[in-house]
Design a protein around this motif. Structure first.
Motif, PDB file in Angstrom:
ATOM      1  N   ARG A 121       0.834  -1.204   0.000  1.00 48.18           N
ATOM      2  CA  ARG A 121       0.000   0.000   0.000  1.00 48.18           C
ATOM      3  C   ARG A 121       0.865   1.249   0.000  1.00 48.18           C
ATOM      4  O   ARG A 121       0.571   2.238  -0.666  1.00 48.18           O
ATOM      5  CB  ARG A 121      -0.934   0.000   1.218  1.00 48.18           C
ATOM      6  N   HIS A 125       1.354   4.250  -2.999  1.00 46.81           N
ATOM      7  CA  HIS A 125       1.347   5.715  -2.853  1.00 46.81           C
ATOM      8  C   HIS A 125       2.494   6.325  -3.642  1.00 46.81           C
ATOM      9  O   HIS A 125       2.318   7.297  -4.377  1.00 46.81           O
ATOM     10  CB  HIS A 125       1.522   6.116  -1.376  1.00 46.81           C
ATOM     11  N   HIS A 130      -1.755   7.718  -5.510  1.00 45.33           N
ATOM     12  CA  HIS A 130      -3.102   7.505  -5.001  1.00 45.33           C
ATOM     13  C   HIS A 130      -3.037   6.297  -4.091  1.00 45.33           C
ATOM     14  O   HIS A 130      -2.082   5.530  -4.136  1.00 45.33           O
ATOM     15  CB  HIS A 130      -4.099   7.200  -6.140  1.00 45.33           C
ATOM     16  N   SER A 131      -4.062   6.134  -3.268  1.00 42.73           N
ATOM     17  CA  SER A 131      -4.112   4.904  -2.500  1.00 42.73           C
ATOM     18  C   SER A 131      -4.779   3.839  -3.373  1.00 42.73           C
ATOM     19  O   SER A 131      -5.496   4.166  -4.327  1.00 42.73           O
ATOM     20  CB  SER A 131      -4.918   5.101  -1.215  1.00 42.73           C
ATOM     21  N   GLU A 133      -7.169   1.997  -2.512  1.00 43.14           N
ATOM     22  CA  GLU A 133      -8.619   2.135  -2.332  1.00 43.14           C
ATOM     23  C   GLU A 133      -9.202   3.150  -3.301  1.00 43.14           C
ATOM     24  O   GLU A 133     -10.311   2.955  -3.832  1.00 43.14           O
ATOM     25  CB  GLU A 133      -8.969   2.602  -0.914  1.00 43.14           C
ATOM     26  N   GLU A 134      -8.466   4.234  -3.518  1.00 39.39           N
ATOM     27  CA  GLU A 134      -8.963   5.259  -4.436  1.00 39.39           C
ATOM     28  C   GLU A 134      -9.072   4.721  -5.850  1.00 39.39           C
ATOM     29  O   GLU A 134     -10.041   4.951  -6.547  1.00 39.39           O
ATOM     30  CB  GLU A 134      -7.992   6.438  -4.480  1.00 39.39           C
TER      31      GLU A 134
ATOM     32  N   PHE B 155      -5.743   3.862   4.376  1.00 38.35           N
ATOM     33  CA  PHE B 155      -4.354   4.318   4.335  1.00 38.35           C
ATOM     34  C   PHE B 155      -4.303   5.332   3.200  1.00 38.35           C
ATOM     35  O   PHE B 155      -4.017   5.009   2.056  1.00 38.35           O
ATOM     36  CB  PHE B 155      -3.395   3.154   4.101  1.00 38.35           C
ATOM     37  N   ARG B 156      -4.648   6.570   3.590  1.00 40.45           N
ATOM     38  CA  ARG B 156      -4.820   7.598   2.577  1.00 40.45           C
ATOM     39  C   ARG B 156      -3.498   8.037   1.962  1.00 40.45           C
ATOM     40  O   ARG B 156      -2.468   8.094   2.634  1.00 40.45           O
ATOM     41  CB  ARG B 156      -5.487   8.837   3.195  1.00 40.45           C
ATOM     42  N   TYR B 157      -3.535   8.356   0.693  1.00 37.39           N
ATOM     43  CA  TYR B 157      -2.380   8.964   0.048  1.00 37.39           C
ATOM     44  C   TYR B 157      -2.108  10.294   0.733  1.00 37.39           C
ATOM     45  O   TYR B 157      -3.041  11.049   1.041  1.00 37.39           O
ATOM     46  CB  TYR B 157      -2.667   9.151  -1.436  1.00 37.39           C
ATOM     47  N   SER B 196      -7.673  11.268  -0.412  1.00 35.60           N
ATOM     48  CA  SER B 196      -6.654  11.892   0.429  1.00 35.60           C
ATOM     49  C   SER B 196      -7.280  13.101   1.115  1.00 35.60           C
ATOM     50  O   SER B 196      -8.296  13.629   0.668  1.00 35.60           O
ATOM     51  CB  SER B 196      -5.476  12.350  -0.424  1.00 35.60           C
TER      52      SER B 196
END
Lengths: 305, 314
Positions: A121, A125, A130-131, A133-134, B155-157, B196
């Motif tokens: 993960r 990034h 981006h993550s 999940e995004e 787990f945000r960018y 994010s």
């Protein structure tokens, strides 16, 4: 004049997974124009008679050849990449390529350790800004919820399972599969929560209770349910999953994606395969050339220290 | 900015000895405890614990737990822990309540940085032998559960990039959802738990620009809806955490009786972060300094510790 045995050898050099580089060298480097012409005329797989009087390379076989030659390269690259970057790239590619590839996302999310998945993960990034999940937002289908949940997990890895809870959750899954609408399984909130948040030990205990209580395995009950079955197998019986993927790769009618899985599984599961004493009987006959050498050497025991 | 006042030179050995002295014998010298621990940052507190263990073969935390009591003890306990461990404890307490404190879980998952949240998840596993997300899942239900599990798992960018097209379209999605009251929970959860923080701020700003009012204002109203009760703090924490903390403090003090849980939690968790800014906001909003309000509403050693953490000079 090319002997039939040369024509056969040429075809054979391209007819497995990988390419028989040695054979090609020996056939082609001593081949003059006369010889090559009869090779082309004799090889119905690779060449077709063009109306303008020459043997033209068949378009579809060029594409296949490209895949074949790239296998060794891909194995090398995959093998050298940091596991985090490797897994991040596998996931990103799978998202981009669509539903037939979602099992790769499940595979990475469910067969890596919790910290390895976290690492992937983080790498994601860095690489893609981006993550994961995004990016999974791009998936419009019903698989999205399950996939997001699986890649977001940071599962407890200690021992200690509450057998009562495992048993009752086995029942929840049983009822979701057998009493509910099987088409709606991917929307079944409790089922997704259980599969995405519980530890692997817990899920393996759940798997045992399921078989004991209902006379069939959870995987059997999910036959035909695509990534749900993959999820359960990867979490509870990863050996079964990987064996299945490897065998599918070497079947007669295997498509390119299935064949690529060979590289991915052997390279990423190398340690486990060696530990299990995996014997590549079913796959080695169809492998060719440097690609074959690379894969087989990967899973022969003994690391460079 | 932080509020705690840490001296330039610190000897953790001297500190460990001072704490030992404060606990030995009859009664406890709470003032001494406050004057040491209240002026040490997280790294120093950890070193003091290690030094204490080395010197006296005893866990300082356990010793303090046995010597102290009440709100003061709870505050000291939370203060002395590592930030990640502390958040894990706060989360667990919130989850295990008969009626779980969803907003605490929201607060932790939305105001900590992505790396900090990962650390909390690790600390939680080490302490409770379960993952944070599985405990949240086991103690909540429905769409609230979906939102909370998604938030703690995120787990945000961490980057600055903003996609204005996405901000535009997702502001629309949020507006549709809010306006209709028939919230499309799936979409709200997806946006709030995956984007994010920079992207979300852009989206919230876009919302405000397009509709002349903030999204949080549009969410005010009936508090009956369980999902809404969790959604509001989520958006507040993501949109403007300092403003959110000011509000929690304001509510904790204003109420008949004080909500010590909330008061302790915010002061302890923000003292090394942005409590100074929160204090300024508090003063702007209430025309009364936070120190004064806290002093009026609390007493004894508990009060003394809070004021120390707020940066008040001894």
């Amino acid at each position: 004049m090319a002997l039939p045995v040369h024509i056969e050898a040429l075809d054979k050099a391209f007819s497995g997974i990988g390419v028989d580089e040695k054979s090609l060298i020996s056939i082609l480097t001593n081949s003059n124009e006369e010889h090559k012409r009869s090779l082309r005329k004799g090889s119905s797989k690779l060449f077709i008679e063009d109306e303008n009087g020459f043997e033209r390379w068949d378009q579809s076989s060029i594409k296949i050849l490209k895949h074949q030659f790239n296998r060794f390269r891909d194995a090398v690259v995959l093998s050298l990449l940091h596991p985090w970057e490797r897994d991040a790239r596998l996931i990103e590619k799978a998202i981009r390529k669509g539903p037939k590839h979602y099992n790769v996302i499940v595979e990475v999310a469910c067969t890596r350790s919790s910290d390895q998945l976290l690492g992937a993960r983080k790498a994601y990034h860095s690489l893609f800004h981006h993550s994961i999940e995004e990016h999974l937002t791009h998936i419009k289908g019903r698989e999205r919820k399950l996939l997001v949940a699986l890649v977001s997990a940071y599962r407890y890895e200690g021992t200690g399972v509450n057998e009562d809870v495992a048993k009752s959750e086995a029942q929840i899954l049983y009822e979701a599969i057998n009493n509910g609408d099987k088409n709606k399984l991917l929307d079944h909130e409790d089922a997704i929560m259980i599969l995405a948040t519980r530890s692997k030990q817990h899920l393996q205990a759940l798997y045992r209770h399921y078989s004991q209580s209902y006379g069939k395995t959870l995987a059997q009950d999910l036959e035909g349910e695509g990534i749900l079955k993959d999820t359960v197998e990867c979490l509870c019986t990863p050996q079964t999953y990987f064996t299945r993927v490897l065998e599918a790769a070497v079947k007669e009618d295997a498509d390119e994606e299935s064949k690529r899985a060979l590289t991915r599984v052997i390279v990423t599961q190398k340690e486990q395969l060696v530990q299990e004493g995996f014997v590549p009987n079913k796959i080695q006959d169809i492998l060719l050339g440097l690609y074959k050498d690379f894969l087989l050497a990967s899973i022969a025991s003994g690391d460079i220290k | 900015m932080a509020t705690i006042d840490v001296p330039e030179q610190v000897s953790v050995l001297a500190d460990a000895e001072a704490l030992r002295k404060a606990c030995k014998g009859w009664g406890t010298d709470e003032k001494a405890i406050i004057s040491v621990l209240g002026h040490r940052n997280a790294v120093q507190r950890k070193q003091i614990r290690l030094a204490y263990e080395d010197l006296y073969q005893e866990d300082l935390i356990k010793r303090l737990e046995s010597e102290l009591s009440g709100d003061f003890e709870e505050a000291v306990y939370r203060w002395i822990l590592d930030p990640a461990d502390r958040d894990a404890v706060l989360a667990n307490v919130a989850i295990k309540k008969l009626s779980p404190d969803h907003h605490v879980i929201v607060e932790i998952s939305c105001t900590r940085s992505p790396e900090e949240l990962l650390a909390v998840r690790r600390a939680y596993q080490a302490r409770y032998k379960h993952s944070l997300e599985e405990d949240v899942a086991a103690h909540t239900k429905g769409d609230t559960r979906k939102l909370l599990v998604a938030l703690v798992s995120a787990f945000r960018y961490d980057g600055e990039e903003i996609n204005t097209r996405v901000a535009n379209s997702e502001a629309k999605v949020l507006h549709e959802a809010v306006k209709d009251k028939e919230f499309n929970h799936e979409e709200i959860i997806r946006i709030l738990s995956t984007r994010s923080k920079m992207q979300l701020m852009a989206t919230f700003n876009r919302y405000r620009d397009d509709h002349g009012t903030t999204i949080t204002k549009n969410l005010e109203g009936d508090s009956g809806d369980e999902f809404l009760k969790t959604l509001r703090p989520t958006i507040r924490c993501l949109n403007d955490p300092k403003k959110y903390f000011e509000k929690v403090l304001r509510n904790s003090i204003r109420r008949v009786g004080t909500d010590e849980d909330a008061l302790t939690r915010v002061i302890v968790t923000r003292a090394e972060k942005d409590l100074k800014d929160v204090k300024e906001l508090y003063y702007k909003r209430n025309s009364v300094p936070l120190d004064q309000a806290v002093a009026k509403d609390t007493s004894g050693d508990y009060k003394a510790l809070l004021l120390t953490l707020l940066g008040k000079e001894d």
